[in-house]
Design a protein around this motif. Structure first.
Motif, mmCIF file in Angstrom:
data_model
loop_
_atom_site.group_PDB
_atom_site.id
_atom_site.type_symbol
_atom_site.label_atom_id
_atom_site.label_comp_id
_atom_site.label_asym_id
_atom_site.label_seq_id
_atom_site.Cartn_x
_atom_site.Cartn_y
_atom_site.Cartn_z
ATOM 1 N N LEU A 1 0.832 -1.210 0.000
ATOM 2 C CA LEU A 1 0.000 0.000 0.000
ATOM 3 C C LEU A 1 0.865 1.258 0.000
ATOM 4 O O LEU A 1 0.558 2.245 -0.672
ATOM 5 C CB LEU A 1 -0.930 0.012 1.211
ATOM 6 C CG LEU A 1 -2.051 -1.012 1.223
ATOM 7 C CD1 LEU A 1 -2.791 -0.964 2.554
ATOM 8 C CD2 LEU A 1 -3.001 -0.776 0.073
ATOM 9 N N ARG A 2 1.946 1.235 0.765
ATOM 10 C CA ARG A 2 2.846 2.390 0.845
ATOM 11 C C ARG A 2 3.466 2.731 -0.501
ATOM 12 O O ARG A 2 3.611 3.898 -0.857
ATOM 13 C CB ARG A 2 4.002 2.082 1.806
ATOM 14 C CG ARG A 2 3.746 2.400 3.235
ATOM 15 C CD ARG A 2 4.961 2.086 4.075
ATOM 16 N NE ARG A 2 6.079 2.946 3.722
ATOM 17 C CZ ARG A 2 7.326 2.534 3.590
ATOM 18 N NH1 ARG A 2 7.642 1.283 3.762
ATOM 19 N NH2 ARG A 2 8.280 3.377 3.290
ATOM 20 N N LYS A 3 3.847 1.698 -1.235
ATOM 21 C CA LYS A 3 4.618 1.907 -2.461
ATOM 22 C C LYS A 3 3.753 2.022 -3.714
ATOM 23 O O LYS A 3 4.274 2.234 -4.799
ATOM 24 C CB LYS A 3 5.619 0.767 -2.627
ATOM 25 C CG LYS A 3 6.660 0.756 -1.527
ATOM 26 C CD LYS A 3 7.612 -0.388 -1.676
ATOM 27 C CE LYS A 3 8.633 -0.370 -0.551
ATOM 28 N NZ LYS A 3 9.572 -1.474 -0.655
ATOM 29 N N ASN A 4 2.444 1.877 -3.564
ATOM 30 C CA ASN A 4 1.542 1.925 -4.707
ATOM 31 C C ASN A 4 1.308 3.378 -5.119
ATOM 32 O O ASN A 4 0.756 4.176 -4.367
ATOM 33 C CB ASN A 4 0.216 1.254 -4.344
ATOM 34 C CG ASN A 4 -0.630 1.006 -5.550
ATOM 35 O OD1 ASN A 4 -0.465 1.627 -6.579
ATOM 36 N ND2 ASN A 4 -1.567 0.082 -5.411
ATOM 37 N N ASP A 5 1.730 3.743 -6.342
ATOM 38 C CA ASP A 5 1.597 5.115 -6.830
ATOM 39 C C ASP A 5 0.169 5.450 -7.278
ATOM 40 O O ASP A 5 -0.179 6.622 -7.407
ATOM 41 C CB ASP A 5 2.548 5.353 -8.012
ATOM 42 C CG ASP A 5 3.998 5.294 -7.582
ATOM 43 O OD1 ASP A 5 4.259 5.552 -6.391
ATOM 44 O OD2 ASP A 5 4.856 4.994 -8.432
ATOM 45 N N VAL A 6 -0.653 4.436 -7.513
ATOM 46 C CA VAL A 6 -2.009 4.650 -8.002
ATOM 47 C C VAL A 6 -2.931 5.136 -6.882
ATOM 48 O O VAL A 6 -3.849 5.908 -7.112
ATOM 49 C CB VAL A 6 -2.554 3.348 -8.645
ATOM 50 C CG1 VAL A 6 -3.967 3.530 -9.143
ATOM 51 C CG2 VAL A 6 -1.638 2.901 -9.767
ATOM 52 N N LEU A 7 -2.664 4.688 -5.664
ATOM 53 C CA LEU A 7 -3.518 5.040 -4.527
ATOM 54 C C LEU A 7 -3.382 6.514 -4.153
ATOM 55 O O LEU A 7 -2.340 7.126 -4.398
ATOM 56 C CB LEU A 7 -3.155 4.176 -3.317
ATOM 57 C CG LEU A 7 -3.462 2.692 -3.433
ATOM 58 C CD1 LEU A 7 -2.924 1.959 -2.221
ATOM 59 C CD2 LEU A 7 -4.944 2.451 -3.570
ATOM 60 N N PRO A 8 -4.412 7.081 -3.529
ATOM 61 C CA PRO A 8 -4.315 8.477 -3.080
ATOM 62 C C PRO A 8 -3.255 8.633 -1.991
ATOM 63 O O PRO A 8 -2.905 7.685 -1.281
ATOM 64 C CB PRO A 8 -5.702 8.768 -2.502
ATOM 65 C CG PRO A 8 -6.580 7.670 -2.924
ATOM 66 C CD PRO A 8 -5.729 6.520 -3.325
ATOM 67 N N GLU B 1 -0.141 7.664 3.280
ATOM 68 C CA GLU B 1 0.314 8.222 4.554
ATOM 69 C C GLU B 1 -0.157 7.370 5.732
ATOM 70 O O GLU B 1 0.586 7.175 6.698
ATOM 71 C CB GLU B 1 -0.198 9.656 4.704
ATOM 72 C CG GLU B 1 0.529 10.640 3.818
ATOM 73 C CD GLU B 1 -0.074 12.032 3.861
ATOM 74 O OE1 GLU B 1 -1.109 12.219 4.549
ATOM 75 O OE2 GLU B 1 0.488 12.932 3.222
ATOM 76 N N ILE B 2 -1.381 6.858 5.643
ATOM 77 C CA ILE B 2 -1.888 5.948 6.681
ATOM 78 C C ILE B 2 -1.027 4.685 6.728
ATOM 79 O O ILE B 2 -0.675 4.194 7.807
ATOM 80 C CB ILE B 2 -3.369 5.607 6.425
ATOM 81 C CG1 ILE B 2 -4.235 6.849 6.615
ATOM 82 C CG2 ILE B 2 -3.826 4.496 7.353
ATOM 83 C CD1 ILE B 2 -5.662 6.679 6.149
#
Length: 130
Positions: A58-65, A70-71
């Motif tokens: 989740l941290r490294k996914n560029d697609v996510l907001p 940050e969470i």
């Protein structure tokens, strides 16, 4: 309180191979404190592997907001440092030597060679040519 030798079995170890034959106190089955620390790190890393991998993805996914990333950053900071696979140090399982490890057997080259010379390792054969 009635103590006999069998009840002290987990605290005391008797062996004729020891220099001072007789009873010797043994606190754990590891060679030294560095090996205890490495085993602890391996156990913690294995226990938290799946959850840590998910949060890292989740941290490294560029697609996510950015808010979700940050969470995830805050979540990954909550993990203990010893859960990181990078902190695991390859050590010989017999002597706890940190260098010259033969990966397939997790032994130092010195111990591996000694056991191989006396046919204690299956699948290992001396090199022959000529």
């Amino acid at each position: 309180m009635n103590l006999n030798i069998s009840s002290l079995g987990k605290y005391v170890w008797k062996s004729q191979n020891l220099a001072g034959y007789g009873y010797q106190q043994v606190r754990n089955k590891w060679v030294n404190w560095m090996m205890v620390r490495d085993v602890k790190r391996r156990r913690m890393s294995a226990e938290n592997f799946l959850e840590r991998t998910r949060v890292n993805a989740l941290r490294k996914n560029d697609v996510l907001p950015v808010e979700i990333r940050e969470i995830a950053d805050k979540e990954i900071a909550k993990f203990e440092l010893n859960t990181q696979p990078m902190r695991i140090n390859n050590r010989c399982v017999i002597t706890s030597r940190p260098r010259g490890i033969v990966k397939e057997w997790r032994m130092s080259r010195i111990v591996w060679r000694h056991l191989a010379d006396y046919n204690k390792l299956s699948g290992v054969q001396r090199a022959m040519w000529g």
